[in-house]
Design a protein around this motif. Structure first.
Motif, PDB file in Angstrom:
ATOM      1  N   HIS A  42       1.714  -5.543  -7.422  1.00 64.67           N
ATOM      2  CA  HIS A  42       1.555  -5.445  -8.965  1.00 64.67           C
ATOM      3  C   HIS A  42       2.381  -6.097  -9.754  1.00 64.67           C
ATOM      4  O   HIS A  42       2.268  -6.372 -10.835  1.00 64.67           O
ATOM      5  N   LEU A  50      -5.109  -4.823 -15.100  1.00 63.86           N
ATOM      6  CA  LEU A  50      -5.242  -4.210 -14.026  1.00 63.86           C
ATOM      7  C   LEU A  50      -4.043  -3.434 -13.541  1.00 63.86           C
ATOM      8  O   LEU A  50      -4.174  -2.213 -12.758  1.00 63.86           O
ATOM      9  N   GLU A  51      -2.926  -3.702 -14.220  1.00 66.58           N
ATOM     10  CA  GLU A  51      -1.581  -2.777 -14.239  1.00 66.58           C
ATOM     11  C   GLU A  51      -1.982  -1.424 -14.645  1.00 66.58           C
ATOM     12  O   GLU A  51      -1.709  -0.346 -14.013  1.00 66.58           O
ATOM     13  N   ALA A  54      -4.180   0.559 -12.744  1.00 64.60           N
ATOM     14  CA  ALA A  54      -3.579   0.964 -11.238  1.00 64.60           C
ATOM     15  C   ALA A  54      -2.784   2.153 -11.801  1.00 64.60           C
ATOM     16  O   ALA A  54      -2.548   3.128 -10.864  1.00 64.60           O
ATOM     17  N   MET A  60      -6.786   7.327 -10.610  1.00 68.47           N
ATOM     18  CA  MET A  60      -6.132   7.756  -9.580  1.00 68.47           C
ATOM     19  C   MET A  60      -6.599   9.032  -8.961  1.00 68.47           C
ATOM     20  O   MET A  60      -7.155   9.381  -7.760  1.00 68.47           O
ATOM     21  N   CYS A  63     -10.034   8.488  -7.262  1.00 72.23           N
ATOM     22  CA  CYS A  63     -10.093   8.323  -6.020  1.00 72.23           C
ATOM     23  C   CYS A  63      -9.777   9.434  -5.212  1.00 72.23           C
ATOM     24  O   CYS A  63     -10.203   9.415  -3.978  1.00 72.23           O
ATOM     25  N   PRO A  79       0.670   5.055  -4.119  1.00 73.77           N
ATOM     26  CA  PRO A  79       0.122   4.109  -4.930  1.00 73.77           C
ATOM     27  C   PRO A  79      -1.291   3.215  -4.547  1.00 73.77           C
ATOM     28  O   PRO A  79      -1.268   3.194  -3.169  1.00 73.77           O
ATOM     29  N   PHE A  80      -1.735   2.656  -5.223  1.00 74.38           N
ATOM     30  CA  PHE A  80      -2.989   1.831  -4.748  1.00 74.38           C
ATOM     31  C   PHE A  80      -2.130   0.419  -4.221  1.00 74.38           C
ATOM     32  O   PHE A  80      -1.105   0.069  -4.423  1.00 74.38           O
ATOM     33  N   TYR A  81      -2.864  -0.082  -3.147  1.00 70.23           N
ATOM     34  CA  TYR A  81      -2.398  -1.335  -2.735  1.00 70.23           C
ATOM     35  C   TYR A  81      -3.609  -2.450  -3.334  1.00 70.23           C
ATOM     36  O   TYR A  81      -4.652  -2.363  -3.351  1.00 70.23           O
ATOM     37  N   GLN A  82      -2.984  -3.216  -4.366  1.00 69.90           N
ATOM     38  CA  GLN A  82      -4.080  -4.116  -5.083  1.00 69.90           C
ATOM     39  C   GLN A  82      -3.798  -5.360  -4.929  1.00 69.90           C
ATOM     40  O   GLN A  82      -2.875  -6.182  -4.599  1.00 69.90           O
ATOM     41  N   PHE A 202      -8.884  -2.241  -5.541  1.00 70.49           N
ATOM     42  CA  PHE A 202      -7.857  -1.134  -5.433  1.00 70.49           C
ATOM     43  C   PHE A 202      -8.123  -0.529  -4.346  1.00 70.49           C
ATOM     44  O   PHE A 202      -9.056   0.420  -4.056  1.00 70.49           O
ATOM     45  N   TYR A 204      -7.009   2.292  -1.381  1.00 63.64           N
ATOM     46  CA  TYR A 204      -6.326   3.830  -1.305  1.00 63.64           C
ATOM     47  C   TYR A 204      -6.178   4.221  -0.101  1.00 63.64           C
ATOM     48  O   TYR A 204      -7.313   4.387   0.607  1.00 63.64           O
TER      49      TYR A 204
END
Ligand SMILES: O=C(O)CCC(=O)C(=O)O
Ligand SMILES: [Fe+2]
Length: 223
Positions: A42, A50-51, A54, A60, A63, A79-82, A202, A204
């Motif tokens: 991030h 995009l921040e 996320a 969230m 998902c 958190p997401f791995y983006q 993103f 998850y």
């Protein structure tokens, strides 16, 4: 996602947010001499939409709900791995047609720039070809069987000869696409060299996040 391989939320990203992101990407690609660039994590996308996405509780929650319904498990609080991938120029080609499983159960894909003519760089997928493995070791075996030249060449040939018919997803900016990234073999097609194709991913829920073997394999002991 279970039946046709992917789900889509249509027209849910504001055109102004998309244009600001496009400018950010165009600058980054120009700074890279018109070649491939990727932003992982991030920090590098701080201050962009995009921040915001996320950190959006609604995104969230979407998902987590998909995860709960799809797996029957409690969604983890992670958190997401983006990743933001920008394919452009000749080097973009090297990042195309690489068939893989993601390490994370759900993949939410936000197309930002997609060529509309020529080679567009569609997403190709063989949906839901495996289950969530109980061990990291079994997952590693799948990855080794898939991430090698023989399998990659075989998949490309089987697809080009028409023996394998992958689901082809033509993505439209403004929409968000969801699929079981961990369970589905997928790759993107290349796009023309003079075009840019940018997608924000993103990821998850990594089912093997706590695995000791994964820690050893990556050189970082699991907590
Ligand atoms: O950019 C795409 O269309 C897919 C990329 C992907 O599958 C990944 O980064 O894991
Ligand atoms: Fe992927």
């Amino acid at each position: 996602m279970n039946r046709q391989g992917f789900g889509v939320a249509t027209d849910c990203i504001h055109p102004d947010d998309l244009s600001a992101l496009r400018r950010f990407i165009e600058q980054a690609v120009a700074a890279a001499g018109g070649e491939y660039v990727a932003f992982t994590g991030h920090d590098s996308i701080r201050g962009t939409f995009l921040e915001t996405l996320a950190l959006s509780p609604e995104f969230m929650q979407a998902c987590r709900t998909i995860y709960r319904h799809g797996t029957g498990r409690t969604p983890p609080t992670v958190p997401f791995y983006q990743v933001l991938r920008c394919l452009s120029g000749k080097t973009g080609e090297r990042h195309a047609f690489f068939f893989h499983y993601d390490s994370y159960v759900i993949t939410a894909l936000v197309p930002v720039i997609m060529p509309t003519e020529g080679k567009r760089g569609d997403l190709m997928m063989l949906p839901n070809t495996r289950r969530i493995r109980t061990t990291y070791f079994r997952n590693l075996v799948d990855k080794i069987l898939l991430d090698n030249k023989v399998t990659q060449v075989a998949l490309r040939r089987l697809i080009s000869w028409g023996y394998l018919r992958p689901t082809r997803v033509r993505m439209r900016p403004g929409n968000v696409y969801f699929f079981w990234g961990y369970r589905s073999v997928h790759a993107n097609e290349p796009c023309d060299h003079d075009k840019t194709r940018a997608t924000a991913l993103f990821h998850y829920a990594n089912p093997h996040a706590g695995s000791r073997l994964r820690g050893v394999a990556r050189g970082t002991p699991a907590p």
